[in-house]
Scaffold this motif. Sequence first.
Motif, mmCIF file in Angstrom:
data_model
loop_
_atom_site.group_PDB
_atom_site.id
_atom_site.type_symbol
_atom_site.label_atom_id
_atom_site.label_comp_id
_atom_site.label_asym_id
_atom_site.label_seq_id
_atom_site.Cartn_x
_atom_site.Cartn_y
_atom_site.Cartn_z
ATOM 1 N N ASN A 23 13.885 11.718 -8.928
ATOM 2 C CA ASN A 23 12.946 12.778 -8.549
ATOM 3 C C ASN A 23 13.073 13.126 -7.064
ATOM 4 O O ASN A 23 13.075 14.309 -6.686
ATOM 5 N N ASP A 24 13.195 12.097 -6.231
ATOM 6 C CA ASP A 24 13.374 12.336 -4.793
ATOM 7 C C ASP A 24 14.709 13.038 -4.522
ATOM 8 O O ASP A 24 14.790 13.935 -3.671
ATOM 9 N N ARG B 15 14.355 16.691 -5.492
ATOM 10 C CA ARG B 15 13.592 17.437 -4.484
ATOM 11 C C ARG B 15 14.459 17.739 -3.268
ATOM 12 O O ARG B 15 14.390 18.831 -2.692
ATOM 13 N N SER C 296 15.487 21.392 -1.905
ATOM 14 C CA SER C 296 15.184 21.772 -0.531
ATOM 15 C C SER C 296 16.418 22.293 0.191
ATOM 16 O O SER C 296 16.365 23.307 0.887
ATOM 17 N N GLU D 280 10.961 22.503 -2.044
ATOM 18 C CA GLU D 280 10.958 21.062 -2.270
ATOM 19 C C GLU D 280 10.607 20.687 -3.695
ATOM 20 O O GLU D 280 10.563 19.511 -4.023
ATOM 21 N N SER D 281 10.319 21.663 -4.545
ATOM 22 C CA SER D 281 9.971 21.341 -5.915
ATOM 23 C C SER D 281 10.548 22.361 -6.867
ATOM 24 O O SER D 281 10.795 23.505 -6.474
#
Length: 207
Positions: free
Chosen positions: A189-190, A193, A197, A203-204
Amino acid sequence: MPIWGHVALLCRAIADEGRQDAEQILTKARQDAAEVITAARDAADKAYQQEIRSAKSKAYADAKQRVDHAELEARRAIMAFRERIIQTVLDTLDQRLQDFRKAPDYAAFLRLALKEGIDHLPGNQFIVEVNDTEVDLLHGEIEKQMGEESLQIEVKAAPDCNGGLRITTRDRRLRYDNSFAARRQRSENDIRREIWSVIFGTESTPT
């Protein structure tokens, strides 16, 4: 006046009265007919206008449905394209992780991954699973780790562990998976993101 004269006058009077009645009836009938025709025309005009409104409403509904469908398909196409981009980046990351297994720093990474797993598990007896090509490499790092702490560690080959390692307590009740696959899954998930970005300026992911 002869009787026939009276009869003729009487017949003429009856005929005149009949004509008057007939004219009145005809006039009334014409009025009624005109009202019926007017009402029919009004009804027909209302029905026609209603048909026009219904047709317009249906045409609008059909057009809106086509537009909504087109917008939905466009959003799907954009999302599919962005997902392909993200997947390409993730595939590249996976390949670089595999390449890292050949780097000089990989041994140090295994030692850190081992220490992280030990710190998360109770006790001092562990089973460590690592790819069979990296057993010897891990043994060297384990000797360094055991020299610092009182630990009992058994190393087992795990062909399905393609990078990193898995640590299990001796009784096999608890496991800490520090393989590449598990670490990437925990961080996906990071990572996504970060990709959004950098590539898409947000960022999502959109919903």
